[in-house]
Design a protein around this motif. Structure first.
Motif, PDB file in Angstrom:
ATOM      1  N   TYR A  57       0.902  -1.139  -0.093  1.00  0.00           N
ATOM      2  CA  TYR A  57      -0.069   0.078  -0.112  1.00  0.00           C
ATOM      3  C   TYR A  57       0.810   1.322  -0.094  1.00  0.00           C
ATOM      4  O   TYR A  57       0.712   2.125  -0.572  1.00  0.00           O
ATOM      5  CB  TYR A  57      -0.969   0.025   1.112  1.00  0.00           C
ATOM      6  N   VAL A  58       1.975   1.172   0.745  1.00  0.00           N
ATOM      7  CA  VAL A  58       3.043   2.131   0.589  1.00  0.00           C
ATOM      8  C   VAL A  58       3.558   2.620  -0.691  1.00  0.00           C
ATOM      9  O   VAL A  58       3.666   3.699  -1.263  1.00  0.00           O
ATOM     10  CB  VAL A  58       4.119   2.342   1.777  1.00  0.00           C
ATOM     11  N   GLN A  59       3.800   1.463  -1.323  1.00  0.00           N
ATOM     12  CA  GLN A  59       4.249   1.596  -2.908  1.00  0.00           C
ATOM     13  C   GLN A  59       3.016   2.226  -3.424  1.00  0.00           C
ATOM     14  O   GLN A  59       3.429   3.203  -4.334  1.00  0.00           O
ATOM     15  CB  GLN A  59       4.364   0.240  -3.368  1.00  0.00           C
ATOM     16  N   ARG A  60       1.833   1.932  -3.422  1.00  0.00           N
ATOM     17  CA  ARG A  60       0.752   2.574  -4.313  1.00  0.00           C
ATOM     18  C   ARG A  60       0.645   4.220  -3.913  1.00  0.00           C
ATOM     19  O   ARG A  60      -0.274   4.779  -4.452  1.00  0.00           O
ATOM     20  CB  ARG A  60      -0.427   1.844  -3.898  1.00  0.00           C
ATOM     21  N   MET A  61       1.113   4.528  -2.710  1.00  0.00           N
ATOM     22  CA  MET A  61       1.076   5.987  -2.198  1.00  0.00           C
ATOM     23  C   MET A  61       1.781   6.740  -3.189  1.00  0.00           C
ATOM     24  O   MET A  61       1.830   7.941  -3.385  1.00  0.00           O
ATOM     25  CB  MET A  61       1.527   5.987  -0.897  1.00  0.00           C
ATOM     26  N   CYS A  62       2.748   5.899  -3.871  1.00  0.00           N
ATOM     27  CA  CYS A  62       3.576   6.702  -5.191  1.00  0.00           C
ATOM     28  C   CYS A  62       2.636   6.720  -6.374  1.00  0.00           C
ATOM     29  O   CYS A  62       3.410   7.305  -7.371  1.00  0.00           O
ATOM     30  CB  CYS A  62       5.126   6.001  -5.273  1.00  0.00           C
ATOM     31  N   ALA A  63       1.758   6.286  -6.530  1.00  0.00           N
ATOM     32  CA  ALA A  63       0.904   6.251  -7.732  1.00  0.00           C
ATOM     33  C   ALA A  63       0.672   7.506  -8.447  1.00  0.00           C
ATOM     34  O   ALA A  63       0.674   7.747  -9.568  1.00  0.00           O
ATOM     35  CB  ALA A  63      -0.386   5.654  -7.722  1.00  0.00           C
ATOM     36  N   TRP A  64       1.011   8.996  -7.525  1.00  0.00           N
ATOM     37  CA  TRP A  64       0.965  10.200  -8.320  1.00  0.00           C
ATOM     38  C   TRP A  64       2.048  10.163  -9.253  1.00  0.00           C
ATOM     39  O   TRP A  64       1.661  11.147 -10.023  1.00  0.00           O
ATOM     40  CB  TRP A  64       1.398  11.217  -6.952  1.00  0.00           C
ATOM     41  N   MET A  65       3.168   9.406  -9.291  1.00  0.00           N
ATOM     42  CA  MET A  65       3.961   9.616 -10.256  1.00  0.00           C
ATOM     43  C   MET A  65       3.437   9.309 -11.813  1.00  0.00           C
ATOM     44  O   MET A  65       3.909   9.969 -12.679  1.00  0.00           O
ATOM     45  CB  MET A  65       5.130   8.415 -10.006  1.00  0.00           C
ATOM     46  N   LEU A  66       2.517   8.599 -11.873  1.00  0.00           N
ATOM     47  CA  LEU A  66       1.916   8.449 -13.248  1.00  0.00           C
ATOM     48  C   LEU A  66       1.252   9.714 -13.748  1.00  0.00           C
ATOM     49  O   LEU A  66       1.020   9.909 -14.861  1.00  0.00           O
ATOM     50  CB  LEU A  66       0.697   7.417 -13.053  1.00  0.00           C
ATOM     51  N   TRP A  67       1.083  10.645 -12.801  1.00  0.00           N
ATOM     52  CA  TRP A  67       0.290  11.772 -13.179  1.00  0.00           C
ATOM     53  C   TRP A  67       1.278  12.943 -13.388  1.00  0.00           C
ATOM     54  O   TRP A  67       0.749  14.013 -14.087  1.00  0.00           O
ATOM     55  CB  TRP A  67      -0.944  12.220 -12.202  1.00  0.00           C
ATOM     56  N   ARG A  68       2.384  12.809 -13.243  1.00  0.00           N
ATOM     57  CA  ARG A  68       3.200  13.812 -13.175  1.00  0.00           C
ATOM     58  C   ARG A  68       4.323  13.522 -14.042  1.00  0.00           C
ATOM     59  O   ARG A  68       4.580  12.525 -14.640  1.00  0.00           O
ATOM     60  CB  ARG A  68       4.040  13.899 -11.926  1.00  0.00           C
ATOM     61  N   ASP A  69       4.630  14.715 -15.009  1.00  0.00           N
ATOM     62  CA  ASP A  69       5.637  14.563 -16.054  1.00  0.00           C
ATOM     63  C   ASP A  69       6.726  13.812 -15.645  1.00  0.00           C
ATOM     64  O   ASP A  69       7.665  14.376 -14.843  1.00  0.00           O
ATOM     65  CB  ASP A  69       5.959  16.358 -16.565  1.00  0.00           C
ATOM     66  N   PRO A  70       7.405  12.917 -16.272  1.00  0.00           N
ATOM     67  CA  PRO A  70       8.766  12.302 -15.930  1.00  0.00           C
ATOM     68  C   PRO A  70       9.984  13.168 -15.816  1.00  0.00           C
ATOM     69  O   PRO A  70      10.704  13.121 -14.793  1.00  0.00           O
ATOM     70  CB  PRO A  70       8.908  11.269 -17.071  1.00  0.00           C
ATOM     71  N   ALA A  71       9.879  14.280 -16.366  1.00  0.00           N
ATOM     72  CA  ALA A  71      11.040  15.229 -16.355  1.00  0.00           C
ATOM     73  C   ALA A  71      11.010  16.128 -14.993  1.00  0.00           C
ATOM     74  O   ALA A  71      12.079  16.642 -14.586  1.00  0.00           O
ATOM     75  CB  ALA A  71      10.923  16.174 -17.559  1.00  0.00           C
ATOM     76  N   LEU A  72       9.739  15.936 -14.115  1.00  0.00           N
ATOM     77  CA  LEU A  72       9.662  16.780 -13.194  1.00  0.00           C
ATOM     78  C   LEU A  72       9.635  15.777 -11.968  1.00  0.00           C
ATOM     79  O   LEU A  72       9.527  16.298 -10.934  1.00  0.00           O
ATOM     80  CB  LEU A  72       8.371  17.563 -13.116  1.00  0.00           C
ATOM     81  N   LEU A  73       9.800  14.376 -12.174  1.00  0.00           N
ATOM     82  CA  LEU A  73       9.741  13.477 -10.878  1.00  0.00           C
ATOM     83  C   LEU A  73      10.811  13.790  -9.768  1.00  0.00           C
ATOM     84  O   LEU A  73      10.367  13.718  -8.779  1.00  0.00           O
ATOM     85  CB  LEU A  73      10.071  12.229 -11.453  1.00  0.00           C
ATOM     86  N   GLY A  74      11.971  14.437 -10.079  1.00  0.00           N
ATOM     87  CA  GLY A  74      12.761  14.539  -9.191  1.00  0.00           C
ATOM     88  C   GLY A  74      12.911  16.070  -8.507  1.00  0.00           C
ATOM     89  O   GLY A  74      13.825  16.635  -8.026  1.00  0.00           O
ATOM     90  N   GLU A  75      11.969  16.820  -9.219  1.00  0.00           N
ATOM     91  CA  GLU A  75      11.925  18.336  -8.793  1.00  0.00           C
ATOM     92  C   GLU A  75      10.536  18.498  -7.767  1.00  0.00           C
ATOM     93  O   GLU A  75       9.743  17.663  -7.744  1.00  0.00           O
ATOM     94  CB  GLU A  75      11.814  19.100  -9.955  1.00  0.00           C
ATOM     95  N   GLY A  76      10.668  19.613  -7.029  1.00  0.00           N
ATOM     96  CA  GLY A  76       9.480  19.982  -6.503  1.00  0.00           C
ATOM     97  C   GLY A  76       9.577  19.518  -4.832  1.00  0.00           C
ATOM     98  O   GLY A  76      10.763  19.244  -4.465  1.00  0.00           O
ATOM     99  N   HIS A  77       8.624  20.014  -4.299  1.00  0.00           N
ATOM    100  CA  HIS A  77       8.564  19.804  -2.808  1.00  0.00           C
ATOM    101  C   HIS A  77       7.631  18.596  -2.539  1.00  0.00           C
ATOM    102  O   HIS A  77       6.408  18.638  -2.793  1.00  0.00           O
ATOM    103  CB  HIS A  77       8.211  20.997  -2.124  1.00  0.00           C
ATOM    104  N   ALA A  78       8.061  17.498  -1.736  1.00  0.00           N
ATOM    105  CA  ALA A  78       7.146  16.446  -1.568  1.00  0.00           C
ATOM    106  C   ALA A  78       6.599  16.516   0.049  1.00  0.00           C
ATOM    107  O   ALA A  78       7.981  16.764   0.809  1.00  0.00           O
ATOM    108  CB  ALA A  78       7.815  14.960  -1.691  1.00  0.00           C
ATOM    109  N   VAL A  79       5.697  16.534   0.518  1.00  0.00           N
ATOM    110  CA  VAL A  79       5.382  16.226   1.885  1.00  0.00           C
ATOM    111  C   VAL A  79       4.605  15.114   2.425  1.00  0.00           C
ATOM    112  O   VAL A  79       3.585  14.744   1.623  1.00  0.00           O
ATOM    113  CB  VAL A  79       4.173  17.753   2.224  1.00  0.00           C
ATOM    114  N   GLN A  80       4.957  14.492   3.323  1.00  0.00           N
ATOM    115  CA  GLN A  80       4.383  13.393   4.150  1.00  0.00           C
ATOM    116  C   GLN A  80       3.583  14.070   5.445  1.00  0.00           C
ATOM    117  O   GLN A  80       4.092  14.492   6.171  1.00  0.00           O
ATOM    118  CB  GLN A  80       5.207  12.234   4.381  1.00  0.00           C
ATOM    119  N   LEU A  81       2.341  13.626   5.523  1.00  0.00           N
ATOM    120  CA  LEU A  81       1.540  14.080   6.793  1.00  0.00           C
ATOM    121  C   LEU A  81       1.324  12.489   7.419  1.00  0.00           C
ATOM    122  O   LEU A  81       0.515  11.665   6.882  1.00  0.00           O
ATOM    123  CB  LEU A  81       0.163  14.498   6.414  1.00  0.00           C
ATOM    124  N   GLY A  82       2.217  12.292   8.402  1.00  0.00           N
ATOM    125  CA  GLY A  82       2.191  10.991   8.871  1.00  0.00           C
ATOM    126  C   GLY A  82       3.508  10.400   8.750  1.00  0.00           C
ATOM    127  O   GLY A  82       3.643  10.034   7.316  1.00  0.00           O
TER     128      GLY A  82
END
Length: 258
Positions: A46-71
């Motif tokens: 289920y934690v792997q699937r929490m990364c499913a956002w990667m499908l909706w994001r441009d691959p060129a931007l995967l290593g960019e930006g700000h990621a936040v975890q609540l919990g």
């Protein structure tokens, strides 16, 4: 003058089996896991699937930006975003025992220029003006020590989560898909984000269902999503093509209730 009573936290404990270390919070329920020899590998499905956002994001931007975890859990998503993805990463965790356990037992590195682990209430963090539109990715996994239900799960909270996201930002939320609470939670998310910006994955065998919500994202054509899934599998060894097969729009019963 009445003093505010400080909360007391149950102890964070661990167990190990077959090369995997598990985090518990004063109960038998697993709050997170790490394969000891591969700490950057996300162990729980289920934690792997929490990364499913990667499908909706441009691959060129995967290593960019700000990621936040609540919990924070066992820091799997925090380690992944800070390590393999090399994103600016913030984790918000209310329980100081969890932070200490992750630093001692789960390879959570100290804060640095790209990592900030904050001992704070997630409800307060998402409503702070300083955090408005600062996150490109938001992972929400907020459960009590019994892992029975989300501790923050109302429409105001999800609206605040949307406010934290920058334009084009993406949120994933861990819900229990085989519980009656799933429909209520998904409806609240859809009301906060809009029904055309919310999707879910089929439940895991344990019943965890990941909901993906976006702020102003155009859904790519299927063949683009398939290319992205293949890229994610190649670069990060995550089962993204399986995720894509499991993605669903929200059930009609929820959409009709909007």
């Amino acid at each position: 003058m009445t003093k505010t009573k400080k909360p007391t936290w149950g102890p964070a404990t661990l167990s190990e089996f077959d090369g995997v270390r598990f985090l518990h919070l004063d109960s038998i329920w697993v709050q997170g896991a790490m394969r000891i020899r591969k700490p950057d590998q996300i162990e729980l499905e289920y934690v792997q699937r929490m990364c499913a956002w990667m499908l909706w994001r441009d691959p060129a931007l995967l290593g960019e930006g700000h990621a936040v975890q609540l919990g924070l859990g066992a820091a799997a998503l925090t380690r992944f975003c800070h390590g393999p993805l090399k994103m600016q990463t913030t984790a918000v965790e209310i329980n100081p025992e969890v932070i200490a356990a992750c630093r001692q037992w789960f390879r959570l590195p100290p804060n640095d220029a790209r990592l900030n682990v904050v001992n704070e209430d997630a409800a307060r963090w998402v409503t702070a003006d300083a955090n408005l539109q600062t996150a490109d990715v938001l992972n929400v996994d907020l459960y009590d020590h019994d892992a029975a239900s989300p501790v923050l799960d109302d429409e105001a909270f999800y609206a605040a989560c949307r406010g934290v996201l920058a334009d084009g930002g993406l949120m994933t939320v861990n819900l229990f898909g085989r519980s009656a609470s799933f429909a209520r939670s998904a409806l609240r998310i859809a009301r906060a984000f809009g029904s055309d910006q919310v999707w879910s994955l089929a439940p895991t065998k344990e019943g965890n269902t990941i909901v993906v919500a976006a702020r102003g994202v155009q859904v790519p054509h299927r063949d683009v999503l398939e290319q992205r899934a293949a890229n994610i599998e190649s670069r990060f060894k995550l089962p993204a093509r399986k995720w894509l097969r499991l993605v669903r729009p929200l059930p009609m019963s929820i959409l009709q209730a909007l």
